[in-house]
Enzyme design. Structure first.
Site, PDB file in Angstrom:
ATOM      1  CG  HIS A  45     132.672  48.165 -33.466  1.00  0.00           C
ATOM      2  ND1 HIS A  45     131.756  49.016 -32.891  1.00  0.00           N
ATOM      3  CD2 HIS A  45     133.703  48.946 -33.862  1.00  0.00           C
ATOM      4  CE1 HIS A  45     132.224  50.251 -32.918  1.00  0.00           C
ATOM      5  NE2 HIS A  45     133.406  50.230 -33.511  1.00  0.00           N
ATOM      6  N   GLY A  92     126.997  63.586 -40.661  1.00  0.00           N
ATOM      7  CA  GLY A  92     125.940  63.484 -39.655  1.00  0.00           C
ATOM      8  C   GLY A  92     125.985  62.217 -38.821  1.00  0.00           C
ATOM      9  CG  HIS A  97     128.295  49.460 -34.495  1.00  0.00           C
ATOM     10  ND1 HIS A  97     128.646  48.529 -33.528  1.00  0.00           N
ATOM     11  CD2 HIS A  97     127.739  48.750 -35.512  1.00  0.00           C
ATOM     12  CE1 HIS A  97     128.316  47.313 -33.945  1.00  0.00           C
ATOM     13  NE2 HIS A  97     127.760  47.420 -35.148  1.00  0.00           N
ATOM     14  CG  HIS A  99     123.874  53.135 -37.998  1.00  0.00           C
ATOM     15  ND1 HIS A  99     125.051  53.597 -37.434  1.00  0.00           N
ATOM     16  CD2 HIS A  99     123.098  54.231 -38.162  1.00  0.00           C
ATOM     17  CE1 HIS A  99     124.974  54.905 -37.260  1.00  0.00           C
ATOM     18  NE2 HIS A  99     123.796  55.319 -37.710  1.00  0.00           N
ATOM     19  CG  HIS A 101     119.635  56.121 -40.663  1.00  0.00           C
ATOM     20  ND1 HIS A 101     119.151  56.560 -39.451  1.00  0.00           N
ATOM     21  CD2 HIS A 101     120.979  56.346 -40.636  1.00  0.00           C
ATOM     22  CE1 HIS A 101     120.161  57.038 -38.723  1.00  0.00           C
ATOM     23  NE2 HIS A 101     121.275  56.911 -39.427  1.00  0.00           N
TER      24      HIS A 101
HETATM   25  P1  5GP Z   1     123.726  58.400 -37.062  1.00  0.00           P
HETATM   26  O1  5GP Z   1     123.525  59.875 -36.854  1.00  0.00           O
HETATM   27  O2  5GP Z   1     124.960  57.893 -36.349  1.00  0.00           O
HETATM   28  O3  5GP Z   1     123.672  57.997 -38.501  1.00  0.00           O
HETATM   29  O4  5GP Z   1     122.459  57.710 -36.422  1.00  0.00           O
HETATM   30  C1  5GP Z   1     122.416  57.253 -35.106  1.00  0.00           C
HETATM   31  C2  5GP Z   1     120.971  56.974 -34.795  1.00  0.00           C
HETATM   32  O5  5GP Z   1     120.931  56.149 -33.647  1.00  0.00           O
HETATM   33  C3  5GP Z   1     120.153  58.231 -34.487  1.00  0.00           C
HETATM   34  O6  5GP Z   1     119.061  58.309 -35.398  1.00  0.00           O
HETATM   35  C4  5GP Z   1     119.705  58.028 -33.042  1.00  0.00           C
HETATM   36  O7  5GP Z   1     118.387  58.460 -32.816  1.00  0.00           O
HETATM   37  C5  5GP Z   1     119.840  56.533 -32.854  1.00  0.00           C
HETATM   38  N1  5GP Z   1     120.164  56.110 -31.503  1.00  0.00           N
HETATM   39  C6  5GP Z   1     121.090  56.667 -30.673  1.00  0.00           C
HETATM   40  N2  5GP Z   1     121.154  55.996 -29.515  1.00  0.00           N
HETATM   41  C7  5GP Z   1     120.238  55.004 -29.591  1.00  0.00           C
HETATM   42  C8  5GP Z   1     119.820  53.982 -28.687  1.00  0.00           C
HETATM   43  O8  5GP Z   1     120.322  53.856 -27.564  1.00  0.00           O
HETATM   44  N3  5GP Z   1     118.859  53.135 -29.105  1.00  0.00           N
HETATM   45  C9  5GP Z   1     118.274  53.251 -30.336  1.00  0.00           C
HETATM   46  N4  5GP Z   1     117.315  52.368 -30.645  1.00  0.00           N
HETATM   47  N5  5GP Z   1     118.644  54.201 -31.230  1.00  0.00           N
HETATM   48  C10 5GP Z   1     119.612  55.073 -30.858  1.00  0.00           C
HETATM   49 ZN    ZN Z   2     129.961  48.728 -31.961  1.00  0.00          ZN
END
Ligand code: 5GP
Ligand code: ZN
Length: 108
Positions: A45, A92, A97, A99, A101
């Site tokens: 994390h 955005g 945590h 990650h 894309h």
């Molecule tokens: P962020 O906006 O934080 O960069 O991206 C978070 C991403 O996580 C979003 O694209 C959203 O659709 C995805 N996401 C949120 N909750 C879940 C989940 O429970 N499972 C999966 N597989 N993706 C999730």
């Molecule tokens: Zn986490």
């Protein structure tokens, strides 16, 4: 444990896992913004890129090698793809945590 990606790492909640090793997991985004939308997530994390530390240097290298391997396995490496990291609310970021894309329109 409230972090949703930590719960996916622990298999407490399901995800469509594409690839996994000791340190990293890749799974499909639940709300895809492109025909292929994978999230590459360190099992450790780290809440955002802002919280990266010197000790995470090797892990960050592993993450990008993992992205490349996933792209190859999904056969989007030659056609091309986008890689992005959202940082903080203004960037955005919704899940705090770290990650990556991985997005692609189609397989070659
Ligand atoms: P962020 O906006 O934080 O960069 O991206 C978070 C991403 O996580 C979003 O694209 C959203 O659709 C995805 N996401 C949120 N909750 C879940 C989940 O429970 N499972 C999966 N597989 N993706 C999730
Ligand atoms: Zn986490």
């Amino acid at each position: 444990m409230s972090c949703i990606f930590c719960r996916i790492v622990k298999k407490d909640i399901p995800a469509e896992i594409i690839k996994e090793d000791e340190n990293i997991i890749a799974f499909r985004d639940i709300n895809p913004k492109a025909p292929i939308h994978i999230l590459i997530v360190p099992k450790k994390h780290i809440s955002s890129l802002n919280e990266l530390r010197e000790e995470d240097k090797e892990l960050i290298g592993q993450i990008f090698l993992f992205v490349k391997d996933v792209a190859k396995e999904l056969k989007i490496d030659k056609g091309g793809y986008k890689v992005s990291i959202n940082v903080g609310e203004g960037g955005g970021q919704e899940i705090f945590h770290l990650h990556v894309h991985l997005l692609a329109e189609k397989r070659q």
